[in-house]
Scaffold this motif. Structure first.
Motif, PDB file in Angstrom:
ATOM      1  N   UNK A  42      -3.396 -16.053 -11.644  1.00 45.46           N
ATOM      2  CA  UNK A  42      -3.057 -17.073 -12.640  1.00 45.46           C
ATOM      3  C   UNK A  42      -1.997 -16.586 -13.620  1.00 45.46           C
ATOM      4  N   UNK A  43      -1.686 -15.307 -13.582  1.00 45.64           N
ATOM      5  CA  UNK A  43      -0.634 -14.754 -14.423  1.00 45.64           C
ATOM      6  C   UNK A  43       0.681 -14.619 -13.679  1.00 45.64           C
ATOM      7  N   UNK A  44       0.718 -15.099 -12.436  1.00 40.06           N
ATOM      8  CA  UNK A  44       1.941 -15.008 -11.664  1.00 40.06           C
ATOM      9  C   UNK A  44       2.168 -13.662 -11.019  1.00 40.06           C
ATOM     10  N   UNK A  45       1.156 -12.813 -11.001  1.00 40.17           N
ATOM     11  CA  UNK A  45       1.255 -11.509 -10.347  1.00 40.17           C
ATOM     12  C   UNK A  45       0.956 -11.689  -8.860  1.00 40.17           C
ATOM     13  N   UNK A  46       1.803 -11.137  -8.023  1.00 41.94           N
ATOM     14  CA  UNK A  46       1.593 -11.234  -6.578  1.00 41.94           C
ATOM     15  C   UNK A  46       0.683 -10.101  -6.121  1.00 41.94           C
ATOM     16  N   UNK A  47      -0.440 -10.460  -5.520  1.00 41.02           N
ATOM     17  CA  UNK A  47      -1.338  -9.472  -4.928  1.00 41.02           C
ATOM     18  C   UNK A  47      -0.942  -9.330  -3.466  1.00 41.02           C
ATOM     19  N   UNK A  48      -0.372  -8.213  -3.127  1.00 44.92           N
ATOM     20  CA  UNK A  48       0.178  -7.991  -1.791  1.00 44.92           C
ATOM     21  C   UNK A  48      -0.909  -7.510  -0.832  1.00 44.92           C
ATOM     22  N   UNK A  49      -0.690  -7.678   0.470  1.00 47.43           N
ATOM     23  CA  UNK A  49      -1.674  -7.201   1.446  1.00 47.43           C
ATOM     24  C   UNK A  49      -1.624  -5.702   1.676  1.00 47.43           C
ATOM     25  N   UNK A  50      -0.527  -5.044   1.277  1.00 48.74           N
ATOM     26  CA  UNK A  50      -0.371  -3.614   1.527  1.00 48.74           C
ATOM     27  C   UNK A  50       0.434  -2.987   0.398  1.00 48.74           C
ATOM     28  N   UNK A  51      -0.001  -1.806  -0.014  1.00 53.15           N
ATOM     29  CA  UNK A  51       0.729  -1.044  -1.034  1.00 53.15           C
ATOM     30  C   UNK A  51       0.966   0.368  -0.503  1.00 53.15           C
ATOM     31  N   UNK A  52       2.019   1.003  -1.002  1.00 50.92           N
ATOM     32  CA  UNK A  52       2.250   2.412  -0.687  1.00 50.92           C
ATOM     33  C   UNK A  52       2.780   3.111  -1.933  1.00 50.92           C
ATOM     34  N   UNK A  53       3.167   4.365  -1.788  1.00 55.20           N
ATOM     35  CA  UNK A  53       3.564   5.161  -2.945  1.00 55.20           C
ATOM     36  C   UNK A  53       4.737   4.558  -3.696  1.00 55.20           C
ATOM     37  N   UNK A  54       5.552   3.762  -3.010  1.00 56.32           N
ATOM     38  CA  UNK A  54       6.701   3.140  -3.674  1.00 56.32           C
ATOM     39  C   UNK A  54       6.269   2.124  -4.722  1.00 56.32           C
TER      40      UNK A  54
END
Length: 593
Positions: A42-54
């Motif tokens: 609701x804050x417009x933050x995208x929750x991605x399916x994958x994250x890495x060190x970048x």
């Protein structure tokens, strides 16, 4: 030791290729897997399916804290003048008390009785008294003074619950007076609670709750300017809501510390934020309240992992009745199990270094800081009241739409409702004072702090209540077409939706003969039907079955799926407006309050 030794190296592009192949096999067309699998908050933050060190933020993680081995303060809330309940909690593992004092809660005059067996030097007391904060504080001071050891001053720790601005504020004068007294006479006692939970309970987002909390805290600091910066910071404790969205809660608490560290840095001091996390009132349900135990366990876990200094778990029946001995015991034992058996409090910042949590913390802090600056630009939290209300109302409407469409499902309410659920009854009690907790069950209630208070489940539960109040439970007929294998999935989907409104369902059984289905419909006594089958069989039989149902007296014919056929009024499908479907069905069945 290289744990990845012997495995081929992979990168994000390798994952993208594999994930995209699986998605396309599942019929999902997207340019990238992130496009298909990411979701916005609701804050417009995208929750991605994958994250890495970048994805790790470059800035130093101010949100971290070292709390390994110390656990957290187990704080139980009480709003009924019941000394036996207070003592039972303390002997059962609670380490501090949150006392709601004032009209409709614990009378100020009853504080000495409530605390008669409490060792004030061992159990911190957190007060919530709203406009009666000064009276409640004086009563607490008097209790401590009466027990002072000869030759020594009274010992008190906890928080008086004063605030200079915002919901439930007592104003800058009283706040400053109490803070000065705490600083002079009670070094372990804080005067100010920066309570952000009213913004959460009104339907606000995480960033909105955080930004408002920092704006409230800055208003308090201005009121305490006479104490000096360092002493003023030491008078504040923050209260935040913890929800069953565990990663959101972990990120919120970590972001809160990051924001407060920024304020402290600007003011030239180093003062870690002290946090009190309380499980969300808005997420609690009156229907299938046993699921609340799961919700509060997740929220408590998230609060512990997020680094809260004190945690309050609300009893599972909080939306229904004053908590009894059993529900209070479950609430405190939830914390004790996480502390003593799961060992959640033994690790310093368990989420620290997680690519996903660190990224979400940084993104949330950025949006919350921007919201705080917007409030300050409007003149501060008091002057920005209309701006804050409008922003939170917009978020509340977006969340309500997601709940109505079941994009935000509520187990036991909007999904998997149990029509034969036996309701909890109010516990016998000698206390006639209505508890503040009962506001959780009220429709569009107002919290004690003056903000509108909502519960996410309220709209569905109102329909359940209406259906339960009828002499005979309203019914919808499921016109199942074809063999069991063909209609079961959609029949189960339709039944689940109608049950969310308290409507019973009856099925036709296997078969394709329109007249047999219509006869079963007539026998059922229902006046609304829903076709349930596969797309292939709909093409062969939907129109004929719908026509037969009309002749048998159907006022409305739904279809589980998205295809349109003559004789079918509307469709049910994943993502449809379930509340609108239920309200329409109630009107068709002529069920009114």
């Amino acid at each position: 030791m290289d744990l990845a030794a012997g495995f081929p190296s992979t990168d994000r592009d390798d994952w993208r290729a594999l994930a995209l192949a699986v998605l396309r096999k599942s019929g999902v067309e997207a340019a990238t897997p992130e496009e298909a699998l990411s979701s916005p908050t609701y804050d417009g933050i995208t929750v991605a399916p994958l994250y890495d060190a970048a994805d790790l933020p470059a800035a130093e993680p101010f949100e971290r804290r070292a709390r390994a081995g110390t656990g957290w303060d187990v704080r139980q809330r009480h709003d009924i003048p019941d000394p036996e309940a207070v003592l039972a909690d303390l002997t059962g593992g609670v380490t501090s008390l949150w006392l709601v004092v004032g009209d409709g809660a614990i009378p100020v005059a009853a504080l000495p009785r409530v605390l008669k067996d409490v060792y004030l030097d061992l159990a911190p007391i957190a007060l919530e008294a709203g406009p009666r904060t000064r009276e409640a504080a004086e009563a607490l001071f008097a209790v401590a003074a009466a027990r002072a050891v000869q030759g020594g001053g009274p010992v008190l720790s906890g928080n008086l619950g004063a605030s200079a601005a915002g919901p439930g504020a007592v104003g800058p004068e009283v706040t400053a007076e109490l803070a000065a007294r705490c600083a002079a006479d009670f070094p372990a006692l804080r005067a100010v609670t920066v309570d952000a939970t009213p913004y959460h309970d009104a339907g606000g987002s995480d960033a909105e709750e955080l930004g408002c909390s920092i704006a409230l805290a800055v208003a308090d600091l201005r009121a305490l300017d006479h104490l000096g910066t360092a002493r003023a910071f030491g008078q504040l404790e923050f209260r935040y809501a913890a929800t069953d969205d565990q990663f959101a809660t972990i990120a919120k608490l970590r972001a809160a510390r990051k924001l407060w560290a920024r304020v402290a840095d600007v003011c030239g001091v180093e003062s870690p934020q002290r946090q009190h996390a309380v499980t969300s009132s808005a997420m609690m349900t009156a229907r299938d309240p046993w699921v609340n135990m799961l919700r509060t366990t997740l929220a408590c876990f998230a609060a512990g992992v997020g680094g809260a200094d004190a945690v309050t778990v609300q009893p599972f029946d909080a939306a229904l009745r004053p908590p009894d001995a059993f529900s209070r015991r479950i609430a405190r034992n939830t914390q004790l199990l996480l502390l003593e058996e799961a060992g959640v409090g033994r690790v310093a910042d368990p989420a620290g270094g997680s690519w996903a949590v660190e990224r979400r913390t940084a993104d949330l802090a950025e949006r919350a800081w921007a919201w705080f600056q917007e409030i300050e630009a409007a003149g501060g939290v008091e002057a920005a009241g209309e701006l804050i209300s409008a922003r939170i109302a917009a978020t509340r409407e977006r969340r309500a739409a997601d709940i109505a469409h079941r994009r935000l499902p509520i187990t036991g309410v909007s999904e998997f409702a149990h029509l034969d659920e036996k309701p909890l009854r109010a516990s016998p009690s000698a206390h006639e004072t209505p508890p503040a907790q009962e506001a959780l069950g009220a429709e569009e209630a107002s919290s004690a702090q003056g903000m509108p208070a909502i519960r996410y489940a309220r709209e569905f539960e109102a329909l359940r209540d209406l259906a339960d109040a009828q002499p005979v439970r309203p019914k919808v007929f499921l016109a199942t077409i074809g063999p069991v294998a063909a209609h079961t999935a959609r029949a189960a989907f339709a039944a689940n939706l109608f049950h969310a409104g308290g409507l019973a369902t009856e099925t036709a059984g296997p078969g394709t003969d329109p007249e047999q289905i219509a006869t079963a419909f007539a026998v059922s006594g229902a006046t609304v039907a829903c076709l349930c089958s596969s797309d292939k069989l709909y093409g062969q039989h939907a129109e004929a079955v719908a026509a037969a149902l009309r002749r048998a007296g159907a006022h409305r014919v739904w279809l589980a799926g998205k295809e349109r056929y003559d004789g079918v009024d509307a469709c049910l499908f994943a993502g449809c407006d379930a509340l609108d479907v239920l309200r329409t069905t109630f009107r068709d069945l002529e069920v009114t309050a």
